[in-house]
Scaffold this motif. Structure first.
Motif, PDB file in Angstrom:
ATOM      1  N   ASN A  79       0.830  -1.203   0.000  1.00 60.38           N
ATOM      2  CA  ASN A  79       0.000   0.000   0.000  1.00 60.38           C
ATOM      3  C   ASN A  79       0.863   1.251   0.000  1.00 60.38           C
ATOM      4  O   ASN A  79       0.557   2.227  -0.681  1.00 60.38           O
ATOM      5  CB  ASN A  79      -0.914   0.020   1.230  1.00 60.38           C
ATOM      6  N   LEU A  83       0.917   4.307  -2.528  1.00 59.47           N
ATOM      7  CA  LEU A  83       0.622   5.663  -2.038  1.00 59.47           C
ATOM      8  C   LEU A  83       1.674   6.660  -2.513  1.00 59.47           C
ATOM      9  O   LEU A  83       1.363   7.824  -2.765  1.00 59.47           O
ATOM     10  CB  LEU A  83       0.512   5.667  -0.516  1.00 59.47           C
ATOM     11  N   TYR A  87       0.748   9.921  -4.567  1.00 54.50           N
ATOM     12  CA  TYR A  87       1.263  11.237  -4.162  1.00 54.50           C
ATOM     13  C   TYR A  87       1.875  11.965  -5.358  1.00 54.50           C
ATOM     14  O   TYR A  87       1.643  13.151  -5.557  1.00 54.50           O
ATOM     15  CB  TYR A  87       2.285  11.067  -3.036  1.00 54.50           C
ATOM     16  N   THR A 104     -11.944   0.605  -2.979  1.00 59.07           N
ATOM     17  CA  THR A 104     -11.922   0.065  -1.617  1.00 59.07           C
ATOM     18  C   THR A 104     -13.203  -0.688  -1.268  1.00 59.07           C
ATOM     19  O   THR A 104     -13.252  -1.362  -0.245  1.00 59.07           O
ATOM     20  CB  THR A 104     -11.696   1.179  -0.583  1.00 59.07           C
ATOM     21  N   TYR A 120      -9.999   2.277   5.969  1.00 56.59           N
ATOM     22  CA  TYR A 120      -8.631   2.441   6.446  1.00 56.59           C
ATOM     23  C   TYR A 120      -7.566   1.590   5.757  1.00 56.59           C
ATOM     24  O   TYR A 120      -6.382   1.855   5.923  1.00 56.59           O
ATOM     25  CB  TYR A 120      -8.562   2.127   7.949  1.00 56.59           C
ATOM     26  N   ARG A 123      -4.952   3.618   3.536  1.00 54.39           N
ATOM     27  CA  ARG A 123      -4.273   4.800   4.051  1.00 54.39           C
ATOM     28  C   ARG A 123      -3.787   4.733   5.498  1.00 54.39           C
ATOM     29  O   ARG A 123      -2.992   5.547   5.914  1.00 54.39           O
ATOM     30  CB  ARG A 123      -5.191   6.002   3.886  1.00 54.39           C
ATOM     31  N   HIS A 124      -4.264   3.816   6.285  1.00 56.88           N
ATOM     32  CA  HIS A 124      -3.840   3.764   7.683  1.00 56.88           C
ATOM     33  C   HIS A 124      -2.414   3.216   7.779  1.00 56.88           C
ATOM     34  O   HIS A 124      -2.075   2.245   7.104  1.00 56.88           O
ATOM     35  CB  HIS A 124      -4.797   2.883   8.493  1.00 56.88           C
TER      36      HIS A 124
END
Length: 178
Positions: A79, A83, A87, A104, A120, A123-124
């Motif tokens: 993940n 990410l 970004y 998701t 979550y 992104r968690h």
């Protein structure tokens, strides 16, 4: 009591700021991290079984397949690495960013409560080194293109020129048999 709440808050914040586990150690993009996570797969020949539909029935078919040597990631794409890609997209093109977002809702099941995963999982920080899910083939190809550009533009890379791509079916079956 205030001191206890303050201490619990500090412990919670340090837990979120702790380094990611060692497994995939691709915590931030760098060529050295990518090189470390790639394994060499030697060329080889093997018998590949396929199920083929003929008329109204299915038959098992066997054929001899040869694959050339190649490199492959040791683990699934994390993940966190995806990410990093998101970004970079968000900095440049917001439309490309929104089309690259994983679906998701794949976590939703009729007989299970998976709503925390929907919210979550991507992104968690606790799921940073978990495998990426909910992406389409097209999204994977665009990610591979981005990773190729990032790797080839990094001066600390191990190899001269690399093209990242998804493995073919034969390569996947060959590696799975290792």
């Amino acid at each position: 009591m205030k001191q206890l709440i303050f201490l619990i808050t500090i412990l919670a914040l340090t837990a979120f700021m702790a380094p990611a586990p060692e497994k995939g150690d691709l915590t931030v993009y760098n060529a050295a991290g990518i090189d470390k996570e790639m394994i060499y797969v030697p060329a080889g020949t093997f018998n590949m079984h396929e199920i083929v539909k003929e008329n109204q029935s299915f038959k098992s078919q066997e054929k001899i397949v040869s694959v050339q040597s190649f490199y492959m990631f040791r683990y699934e794409v994390s993940n966190l690495l995806y990410l990093n890609y998101l970004y970079d997209l968000k900095k440049g093109d917001s439309l490309a960013y929104t089309t690259a977002l994983p679906d998701t809702t794949v976590w939703r099941e009729r007989l299970a409560y998976n709503e925390p995963y929907v919210d979550y999982y991507l992104r968690h920080p606790a799921y940073a080194q978990y495998p990426l899910v909910g992406v389409t083939y097209s999204q994977c190809e665009k990610f591979c293109k981005w990773l190729t550009e990032k790797y080839n533009n990094d001066v600390k890379r191990k190899h001269k020129k690399v093209k990242f791509r998804l493995p073919s079916k034969a390569e996947w079956v060959y590696v799975a048999a290792f």
